[in-house]
Design a protein around this motif. Structure first.
Motif, PDB file in Angstrom:
ATOM      1  N   ALA A 340       3.846   0.942  -8.664  1.00 33.04           N
ATOM      2  CA  ALA A 340       2.766   1.467  -8.895  1.00 33.04           C
ATOM      3  C   ALA A 340       1.610   0.504  -9.450  1.00 33.04           C
ATOM      4  N   ALA A 341       2.139  -0.118 -10.466  1.00 40.05           N
ATOM      5  CA  ALA A 341       1.396  -1.221 -11.245  1.00 40.05           C
ATOM      6  C   ALA A 341       1.027  -2.368 -10.099  1.00 40.05           C
ATOM      7  N   ARG A 346      -2.847  -5.321  -6.944  1.00 40.86           N
ATOM      8  CA  ARG A 346      -2.971  -6.212  -5.564  1.00 40.86           C
ATOM      9  C   ARG A 346      -3.897  -5.363  -4.874  1.00 40.86           C
ATOM     10  N   LEU A 347      -3.747  -4.155  -4.470  1.00 43.34           N
ATOM     11  CA  LEU A 347      -4.568  -3.389  -3.517  1.00 43.34           C
ATOM     12  C   LEU A 347      -6.216  -3.441  -3.700  1.00 43.34           C
ATOM     13  N   GLY A 348      -6.997  -3.920  -2.584  1.00 45.22           N
ATOM     14  CA  GLY A 348      -8.523  -4.010  -2.606  1.00 45.22           C
ATOM     15  C   GLY A 348      -8.820  -3.294  -1.344  1.00 45.22           C
ATOM     16  N   PRO A 359       4.905  -4.353  -0.599  1.00 45.19           N
ATOM     17  CA  PRO A 359       5.821  -4.635  -1.662  1.00 45.19           C
ATOM     18  C   PRO A 359       5.972  -3.128  -2.666  1.00 45.19           C
ATOM     19  N   GLY A 360       4.905  -2.830  -3.017  1.00 48.45           N
ATOM     20  CA  GLY A 360       4.745  -1.695  -3.918  1.00 48.45           C
ATOM     21  C   GLY A 360       5.453  -0.343  -3.412  1.00 48.45           C
ATOM     22  N   MET A 361       5.258  -0.133  -2.108  1.00 48.35           N
ATOM     23  CA  MET A 361       6.139   0.956  -1.584  1.00 48.35           C
ATOM     24  C   MET A 361       7.612   0.880  -1.548  1.00 48.35           C
ATOM     25  N   LEU A 362       7.926  -0.382  -1.268  1.00 51.17           N
ATOM     26  CA  LEU A 362       9.492  -0.580  -1.404  1.00 51.17           C
ATOM     27  C   LEU A 362      10.036  -0.734  -2.603  1.00 51.17           C
TER      28      LEU A 362
END
Length: 468
Positions: A340-341, A346-348, A359-362
């Motif tokens: 989640a962090a 990263r997400l924009g 990467p965050g989902m994995l």
């Protein structure tokens, strides 16, 4: 194939079907709404909400009743009811009929899920239970991974197929299960006694609590309906707690809720599913609202997370056997928080799925894969076999409350999305919920076999052989 593995297959199919329904109906909701275009959106929302409320409300009474009447009977009956109601959902010609059929589906699922774990655990010796629990937990992860793409494909044909797909799978599982499952029920002076007032109180209290949480945003958190339901939930569930210590055969027994490690497992599960629900809904909303992806594309983009969860479930269960489920659960919560962090960092607004989202989902999916079997293992290790179904039901109720809370918290935190920055609060909810769950898991500490109850009337479990 050895019979215990056949049992594992049958119960996992049941769990898969019930879990898949949770995900594919959400995907089909826009098409259902379009088909009943003359209906009010508030009425249509009960296609989803009625299932959630009834399922959560009936879990504990269903689990307790199953321990008394027999887990095989309850499992097969629940699966049959769920399958028949799925056909009724597909044939529904009005919103009212569809909502009614969804309620019946929820009743079947409430009997199916806790008894599936009870039937499974009684088949496997202690040293093989972690693997069995891992596979059982993985079946839910596979359903979560398959739900969005399968739902999207079925909806291309018609939303009716979202429900009809349950028919062949359910019939096959019932046919095989009737031959290979062994009946198991609690025995003893109080085994057949059901605290009917307590069952009614826990059903209405849980239903009121979930209804207040699910509808709080649309009704208003300070509205008369929300406050009345919340007050009723406090009174009714408080009465259930009092009956736990005064009734000779309460709906929530001291052998279940009186165990500290079990209470911490339920608390950890509730907190983790607050974070998980925020992720499940928040990620899809981000992909559709910010990156302007279709529902089917968003489902495919999210699917690697649940698939990773399924892949980590069995290794996570085996690791829990070596270092303790409390440590594995805490590690899973930490990984989920890291995932989640990474989204917050990263997400924009510019789509970059492989670089920023995946990467965050994995990482988060790996965390889910560790938490699910650890949660179940910790709960199972805390209880005697005669209380597996009741314990699984309480654990499931905690998950449902957490899921409802996660969605309820997400809505006001997110508001109307205007860009990637609108989701910062959602990612924070995920981080805090996962870290709080990790702390609860660590507090469980090393687990040992539960000591026999001091109550002379505490029931044992009787297993009845059924010829193949």
């Amino acid at each position: 194939m050895e019979r215990r593995w056949q049992v594992l297959l049958v119960v996992c199919v049941g769990v898969f079907v019930a879990s898949l329904d949770l995900f594919i109906v959400n995907i089909a909701f826009p098409d259902i709404a379009a088909d009943f275009s003359g209906s009010d959106l508030a009425d249509l929302s009960w296609v989803l909400n009625a299932y959630t409320i009834v399922f959560a409300a009936l879990l504990v009474p269903a689990g307790r009743l199953a321990d008394s009447i027999g887990n095989k009977r309850a499992f097969l009956g629940g699966l049959a009811l769920f399958t028949a109601a799925s056909v009724a959902c597909a044939a529904a010609g009005s919103v009212e009929t569809l909502v009614g059929a969804r309620i019946v589906q929820a009743v079947g699922a409430a009997f199916l899920l806790p008894t599936s774990l009870a039937l499974l655990l009684r088949e496997f010796p202690a040293e093989q239970r972690p693997v069995a629990i891992g596979v059982w937990a993985a079946s839910g992860g596979v359903a979560a991974a398959a739900g969005p793409p399968v739902g999207g494909l079925l909806v291309e044909l018609s939303w009716h197929w979202v429900f009809l797909v349950n028919l062949p799978v359910g019939v096959a599982a019932i046919t095989i299960g009737s031959r290979i499952l062994r009946e198991a029920r609690a025995t003893g002076p109080d085994a057949g006694r059901i605290d009917v007032p307590g069952a009614v109180a826990v059903t209405l209290g849980t239903g009121a609590l979930i209804a207040a949480i699910v509808n709080g945003d649309s009704w208003g958190w300070t509205s008369t309906r929300t406050l009345a339901l919340s007050g009723a939930a406090v009174v009714l569930l408080g009465a259930v707690v009092l009956r736990t210590f005064s009734h000779p055969a309460p709906i929530l027994e001291r052998e279940v809720v009186g165990v500290r490690s079990f209470r911490l497992a339920v608390s950890g599960g509730l907190l983790f599913f607050v974070a998980f629900a925020a992720m499940l809904l928040g990620s899809v909303l981000f992909l559709t609202e910010v990156w302007d992806k279709s529902v089917l594309t968003a489902g495919l983009m999210v699917a690697p997370g649940p698939a990773t969860a399924a892949a980590f479930s069995v290794p996570g269960a085996r690791l829990g056997e070596r270092i303790g489920p409390h440590r594995v659960g805490a590690l899973g919560g930490l990984l989920f928080a890291i995932g989640a962090a990474s989204w917050a960092w990263r997400l924009g607004d510019d789509p970059a799925w492989a670089r920023d989202f995946l990467p965050g989902m994995l990482i988060g999916g790996a965390g889910v894969g560790l938490v699910n079997p650890a949660l179940t293992s910790a709960a199972a290790a805390s209880l005697p076999p005669a209380r597996f179904a009741t314990g699984a039901a309480v654990l499931g109720m905690g998950r449902q409350v957490g899921t409802a809370l996660g969605v309820a918290i997400l809505v006001p935190v997110l508001g109307v999305p205007t860009g990637a920055g609108s989701f910062d609060g959602v990612w924070l909810v995920m981080v805090l919920g996962a870290l709080a769950a990790a702390a609860s898991f660590l507090a469980i500490g090393p687990l040992h076999a539960p000591r026999p109850s001091a109550r002379p009337t505490a029931p044992a479990v009787t297993t009845v052989e059924v010829p193949a």
